[in-house]
Design a protein around this motif. Structure first.
Motif, PDB file in Angstrom:
ATOM      1  N   SER A   1       0.908  -1.132  -0.043  1.00 31.75           N
ATOM      2  CA  SER A   1       0.092  -0.094  -0.117  1.00 31.75           C
ATOM      3  C   SER A   1       0.886   1.391   0.042  1.00 31.75           C
ATOM      4  CB  SER A   1      -1.047  -0.076   1.571  1.00 31.75           C
ATOM      5  OG  SER A   1      -0.238  -0.065   2.523  1.00 31.75           O
TER       6      SER A   1
ATOM      7  N   ARG B   1       0.041  -8.430   1.519  1.00 38.63           N
ATOM      8  CA  ARG B   1       0.366  -7.266   1.294  1.00 38.63           C
ATOM      9  C   ARG B   1       1.950  -7.121   1.465  1.00 38.63           C
ATOM     10  NH1 ARG B   1      -3.664  -3.743  -0.453  1.00 38.63           N
ATOM     11  NH2 ARG B   1      -5.518  -4.239   0.293  1.00 38.63           N
TER      12      ARG B   1
ATOM     13  N   THR C   1      -3.037  -9.222  -2.504  1.00 39.73           N
ATOM     14  CA  THR C   1      -3.281  -8.659  -1.067  1.00 39.73           C
ATOM     15  C   THR C   1      -3.145  -9.761  -0.248  1.00 39.73           C
ATOM     16  OG1 THR C   1      -5.679  -9.028  -1.296  1.00 39.73           O
ATOM     17  CG2 THR C   1      -4.784  -6.800  -2.005  1.00 39.73           C
TER      18      THR C   1
END
Length: 592
Positions: free
Chosen positions: A80, A518, A309
């Protein structure tokens, strides 16, 4: 592996491998922590403290909870954090509503009255200028939201049309919104002046500003009514409006509300084959003719651009394995892409110190290099027009048609046979993907229902709860042949196949797919340990995906699937695959 990079040292790659069967890198000892520099050299360093490593591996949610600024702690190990900080963030209240209503005829979930009131109130306050910074609702969000509402009202089945709560909320807010919204949004919300019942004349009379918007508005009238466009019509719009140009954070081109309505509207209506072809081929000539690599075989890997993810993403390591026996690969994608914003090949290569700013001709050289044999291309370099949409795509929330078609690209051609492999999740897209591959004229094509919609097959047992749709490891594809029994398309004979790959049939022990959640560094740790010969789920997954894909694509020497799997194992166990990956990192910086 400890991921101990700071923003300033992101060109370095740190790792420790404790189980090593051989040492292909003579400057590394069996248990030392080392880094690979951009010039290919390496030197030993001391092991960092656990507290430093833990701090480096904090996820984004924890960072936000602690109130830390991204500028203070940008951890390249977490996917992210690769989101570009200059992109304005969408309003979360409206984004959650878009996730419910800006989807297909059977997947849409109508809003409750409370939810609808909250969303419409947020939009009204935003256009009045009462919300600031991240609370503001972007033009793209407003366009996508009202496009979703309009298409539902005009063409969706009764169960996914407006709920009574949505209708009551709209009846209350529309007179207020009508005075506050710009004409382009009023057009999107009520193009014929018939949905809201107030005799609105703005929608029917709206034509847009200039020839570009006029073409877009004409196309949108058909889309908002639930209709479809022709091949030339879609291509004309895309080439008119892209690339998006920004100055001081504001678009200098077409209305973002109209463009977002166009993109999400076509996905909600379920694109036709001709519409998907238009998206797929629209920018083939953007940078001129594709370079042609002097190789006997080239496989184009189309992983979902928005990454993984949850689970291990193996394709980068599979490419290194396949290059050991002459099967060249071209991977392509982006650093970060919504809606998932997961781990991508570009993040992993960046983290390991590779050059991810390669031109098409530089990538061609890597593919032709016998010491490497594969390459990665960023959409940023290969298709600038499509790359300019990343920020807008985050504000659309749901995947536009490009999420399907960008996976079926041929940025580089080959003198020998070409193949395309890609993944899918939603049933109904496997045949359009194969259609696009055949349109590309490749020798063979393969779509895989991998985990998270990626193209990787897994060694885990099939879930007993799977009751509908295709199972994970379902494959569908074609090979070009000259037999009379094959199906002809575009003058070429294709032999089609469908099957579910059961890893146990090929001697693999059933294991759960490794989770990465992630973490870029965790994904790399698993892949490197496997290339070092460490047996386990990651190793098996790489072998399975190299050998089975070789076999299904009809690659030379892979007619017998057992032999195909054995040569993938040999590529790893000999240390050749690891050497290929390290060569890639080193050579990628030396290209001119």
């Amino acid at each position: 592996m400890r991921a101990l990079l700071s923003p300033e040292s992101s060109s370095l790659y740190f790792t420790s491998i404790n189980i090593v069967s051989r040492d292909p890198n003579p400057c590394r000892s069996r248990t030392s922590l080392y880094f690979l520099k951009r010039d290919g050299g390496c030197r030993l360093i001391r092991r960092k403290t656990r507290s430093t490593a833990v701090k480096a591996l904090l996820d984004s949610a924890t960072i936000e909870e602690l109130g830390l600024k991204e500028s203070d702690m940008r951890n390249p190990a977490i996917s992210s954090t690769y989101r570009r900080s200059m992109l304005p963030k969408p309003n979360q209240t409206v984004l959650e509503a878009q996730a419910r209503i800006c989807t297909g005829p059977t997947q849409t979930r109508p809003l409750s009255e409370e939810q609808a009131f909250k969303v419409l109130d947020t939009i009204l306050r935003s256009v009045r200028g009462e919300l600031k910074d991240e609370e503001q609702v972007s033009k793209a969000q407003i366009g996508a939201f009202f496009a979703g509402m309009t298409i539902r009202a005009n063409s969706f089945p009764e169960e996914t049309q407006w709920s009574e709560g949505e209708r009551r909320a709209m009846n209350l807010f529309w007179p207020l919104l009508l005075r506050a919204l710009p004409p382009d949004v009023i057009f999107i919300a009520d193009p014929e002046g018939s949905i809201m019942g107030l005799g609105n004349s703005v929608g029917p009379q709206f034509i847009g500003k200039g020839t570009t918007e006029m073409r877009l508005v004409g196309a949108l009238r058909e889309i908002l009514a639930g209709g479809h466009l022709g091949y030339e019509e879609v291509q004309g719009v895309l080439k008119d409006v892209l690339p998006l140009k920004f100055e001081d954070g504001k678009s200098t081109g077409v209305s973002e509300s109209l463009l977002s309505a166009f993109l999400i509207g076509q996905r909600m209506n379920r694109e036709t084959d001709r519409e998907l072809k238009a998206y797929c081929l629209a920018f083939d000539d953007e940078l001129g003719p594709a370079p042609v690599a002097d190789v006997n075989s080239l496989t184009h890997y189309g992983e979902p651009y928005d990454g993984n993810t949850r689970f291990f993403r193996s394709t980068l390591f599979v490419a290194a394995v396949r290059s050991c026996y002459g099967e060249s690969s071209l991977l392509h994608g982006v650093e970060w892409m919504p809606p998932k914003g997961g781990v991508t090949e570009e993040q992993m290569l960046n983290f390991m110190g590779a050059n991810t700013n390669l031109s098409l001709h530089q990538a061609k050289k890597l593919i032709e290099d016998e010491e490497v044999g594969f390459a990665y291309l960023s959409q940023r370099e290969a298709r600038p027009s499509l790359y300019s949409l990343i920020g807008l795509r985050e504000h659309i929330k749901k995947r536009p048609p490009l999420a399907t078609t960008e996976k079926v690209q041929q940025f580089i051609r080959a003198k020998g046979k070409e193949s395309i492999v890609t993944g899918f999740y939603h049933e109904g897209y496997e045949e359009p993907l194969l259609m696009l591959m055949k349109r590309r004229g490749v020798y063979s094509g393969l779509v895989v229902k991998g985990e998270e919609g990626a193209l990787s097959m897994t060694t885990r047992l099939r879930s007993a709860s799977t009751s509908k749709g295709f199972p994970v490891n379902y494959c569908s594809g074609f090979r070009s042949v000259g037999t009379e029994t094959a199906c002809k398309e575009d003058g070429v004979s294709h032999q089609s196949f469908r099957l579910e790959v059961n890893a146990m049939d090929y001697g693999f022990e059933p294991t759960d797919t490794p989770r990465t959640d992630r973490s870029v560094s965790k994904n790399i740790e698993l892949g490197l340990a496997a290339l070092h010969g460490q047996k386990g789920p990651a190793y098996d997954r790489i072998v399975l995906n190299a050998g089975i894909v070789d076999h299904l694509l009809g690659c030379d020497g892979a007619e017998d699937v057992t032999i195909a799997l054995d040569r993938a194992r040999e590529a790893i166990d000999s240390g050749k695959a690891l050497k290929k990956l390290l060569n890639y990192i080193k050579v990628s910086h030396k290209l001119k």
